[in-house]
Design a protein around this motif. Sequence first.
Motif, short mmCIF file in Angstrom:
data_model
loop_
_atom_site.label_atom_id
_atom_site.label_comp_id
_atom_site.label_asym_id
_atom_site.label_seq_id
_atom_site.Cartn_x
_atom_site.Cartn_y
_atom_site.Cartn_z
N MET A 15 0.84 -1.20 0.00
CA MET A 15 0.00 0.00 0.00
C MET A 15 0.88 1.25 0.00
N SER A 16 0.51 2.24 -0.83
CA SER A 16 1.35 3.45 -0.84
C SER A 16 1.08 4.27 0.41
N LYS A 17 2.10 4.96 0.85
CA LYS A 17 1.98 5.71 2.09
C LYS A 17 1.34 7.06 1.83
N ILE A 18 0.64 7.55 2.85
CA ILE A 18 0.10 8.90 2.81
C ILE A 18 1.14 9.83 3.42
N GLY A 19 1.44 10.92 2.72
CA GLY A 19 2.41 11.89 3.24
C GLY A 19 1.73 12.77 4.28
N VAL A 20 2.28 12.76 5.51
CA VAL A 20 1.64 13.47 6.62
C VAL A 20 2.49 14.68 7.02
N GLY A 21 1.81 15.81 7.25
CA GLY A 21 2.45 16.98 7.82
C GLY A 21 1.81 17.28 9.16
N ILE A 22 2.58 17.79 10.10
CA ILE A 22 2.04 18.11 11.43
C ILE A 22 2.14 19.61 11.66
N ILE A 23 1.01 20.23 12.01
CA ILE A 23 1.03 21.65 12.41
C ILE A 23 0.78 21.70 13.93
N GLY A 24 1.73 22.26 14.66
CA GLY A 24 1.65 22.30 16.12
C GLY A 24 2.67 21.35 16.70
N CYS A 25 3.78 21.88 17.18
CA CYS A 25 4.89 21.03 17.66
C CYS A 25 5.08 21.17 19.16
N GLY A 26 3.97 21.11 19.91
CA GLY A 26 4.05 21.20 21.37
C GLY A 26 4.12 19.82 21.98
N ASN A 27 3.59 19.75 23.21
CA ASN A 27 3.65 18.57 24.04
C ASN A 27 3.26 17.25 23.34
N ILE A 28 2.09 17.23 22.68
CA ILE A 28 1.57 15.96 22.17
C ILE A 28 2.22 15.56 20.84
N SER A 29 2.92 16.49 20.19
CA SER A 29 3.50 16.16 18.87
C SER A 29 4.52 15.04 18.98
N THR A 30 5.18 14.92 20.13
CA THR A 30 6.18 13.86 20.29
C THR A 30 5.52 12.48 20.17
N ALA A 31 4.32 12.35 20.75
CA ALA A 31 3.63 11.05 20.68
C ALA A 31 3.33 10.69 19.22
N TYR A 32 2.84 11.65 18.44
CA TYR A 32 2.53 11.38 17.03
C TYR A 32 3.79 11.05 16.24
N LEU A 33 4.86 11.83 16.47
CA LEU A 33 6.10 11.59 15.72
C LEU A 33 6.72 10.25 16.10
N ARG A 34 6.57 9.86 17.35
CA ARG A 34 7.15 8.59 17.80
C ARG A 34 6.30 7.40 17.35
N LEU A 35 4.96 7.55 17.34
CA LEU A 35 4.08 6.40 17.11
C LEU A 35 3.63 6.24 15.66
N ALA A 36 3.65 7.31 14.86
CA ALA A 36 3.20 7.18 13.46
C ALA A 36 3.97 6.08 12.70
N PRO A 37 5.28 5.91 12.95
CA PRO A 37 6.01 4.85 12.23
C PRO A 37 5.52 3.43 12.52
N LEU A 38 4.67 3.24 13.55
CA LEU A 38 4.10 1.91 13.80
C LEU A 38 3.15 1.49 12.68
N PHE A 39 2.63 2.48 11.94
CA PHE A 39 1.53 2.22 11.01
C PHE A 39 2.01 2.25 9.56
N LYS A 40 1.56 1.26 8.79
CA LYS A 40 2.12 1.14 7.44
C LYS A 40 1.60 2.20 6.47
N SER A 41 0.47 2.84 6.77
CA SER A 41 -0.08 3.82 5.82
C SER A 41 0.53 5.21 5.98
N LEU A 42 1.28 5.45 7.06
CA LEU A 42 1.69 6.82 7.38
C LEU A 42 3.17 7.08 7.17
N GLU A 43 3.49 8.25 6.62
CA GLU A 43 4.88 8.72 6.62
C GLU A 43 4.87 10.21 6.95
#
Length: 376
Positions: free
Chosen positions: A1-29
């Motif tokens: 499956m091709s990956k969806i290109g993800v951008g994040i707006i807002g680099c505060g407290n919770i952004s670390t969780a998204y940046l750390r956990l997104a690589p668990l999922f095959k659809s996300l980059e």
Amino acid sequence: MSKIGVGIIGCGNISTAYLRLAPLFKSLEVRSVADIDTAAADAQAAKFGVRAEPVADLIKAGDIDMVVNLTVPNAHFEVSRQVLDGGKHVYSEKPFVLTLEEGAALRELAAQKNLRVGSAPDTFLGGAHQLARVSIDTGKIGKVIGGTAHVMSHGMEAWHPNPDFFFQPGGGPVLDLGPYYVTNLVQLLGPVRAVTAMSAASFATRTIGSGPRKGEEVPVGTPTNIHAILEFASGALVTLAASWDVWAHRHGNMELYGETGSLYLPDPNFFGGDVTLVPAGRDPVPLSWDHPFGRANTEDNSGTPRANYRAAGLAEMATAIAEGRAHRAGLDLALHVVDVLTSILKSGETRGWVELSTTCDRPAALAPDEAAALLR
Ligand SMILES: NC(=O)c1ccc[n+]([C@@H]2O[C@H](COP(=O)([O-])OP(=O)(O)OC[C@H]3O[C@@H](n4cnc5c(N)ncnc54)[C@H](O)[C@@H]3O)[C@@H](O)[C@H]2O)c1
């Protein structure tokens, strides 16, 4: 499956969780991050090996298909609107928006542009809450007649270095933590018909407990102690107590009462935890199953194993877009939850009950094999 290109707006407290956990999922980059505070974006970009760029450039970037909105609640609507306007799918942190009008405007814009809108929380996709879902759907406690949900503590100022937004309109325990509880109740019981509530702010100021501003007092401009009753379209009546003014209590996070038994659920702020069935007149039975989003993959601050699959809703949305089907953490669910939460606050102000003007379907259950298929 091709990956969806993800951008994040807002680099505060919770952004670390998204940046750390997104690589668990095959659809996300995750490819890019942005913040009005460029130093915050630069720091996360360097730490996670993605690029940092101005917000407008991220929205325009050719390799970004979907934008995650991790800004503060009162910026959610405007940032999500800009993302849709720029032609990208958007997935917002909770609370999705602060008014029904904002949600309706995003729905219209997304429909015009043929884009998807999703929103946290996604913890209802967790192994524990999906086990509760299957238990209810297979009749283990019969028709649910009611329940209780308690989310009570002494506040966010102890740990968050910039807790101001928690104590202003758009924050408060109902809008901040209510989304986890109400979203989970809606996935389990269906939509809510009406609410009634009483509310208070027990303390006029709060004292920051960590970070460079430690000791500074922040004003309180929104209720922090709320007791509500939710009437579901199914007829079930659920008490919700949400407070940041309580030092200790002995209530369970969530209990559902059915015609033939009761079900005890863990904190819907997390993906895992214990689910207990109490059949009528019998002893409690701990329930368990092997669901990928219930498996411990991290530890909390006290060393207790925890399942944390934050970004699962985002990954499920990316997969649903690729497969051309509805995603589970969708706009109608998120907007109905906003309706419930803002109606609770309105009821507290007006001292009357409030009939809801929105409704939604329950999101589809997420079986273990469907969750496994989202992971790498
Ligand atoms: N902190 C948590 O544990 C947590 C958990 C779950 C959900 N959330 C939700 O996530 C969201 C963010 O929370 P947080 O704790 O990371 O907040 P935060 O204050 O730590 O970070 C928010 C960031 O957004 C940036 N920002 C604000 N307005 C912006 C705009 N218009 N454009 C670009 N950037 C902007 C700020 O500069 C800041 O860096 C909130 O809605 C919160 O409810 C937080």
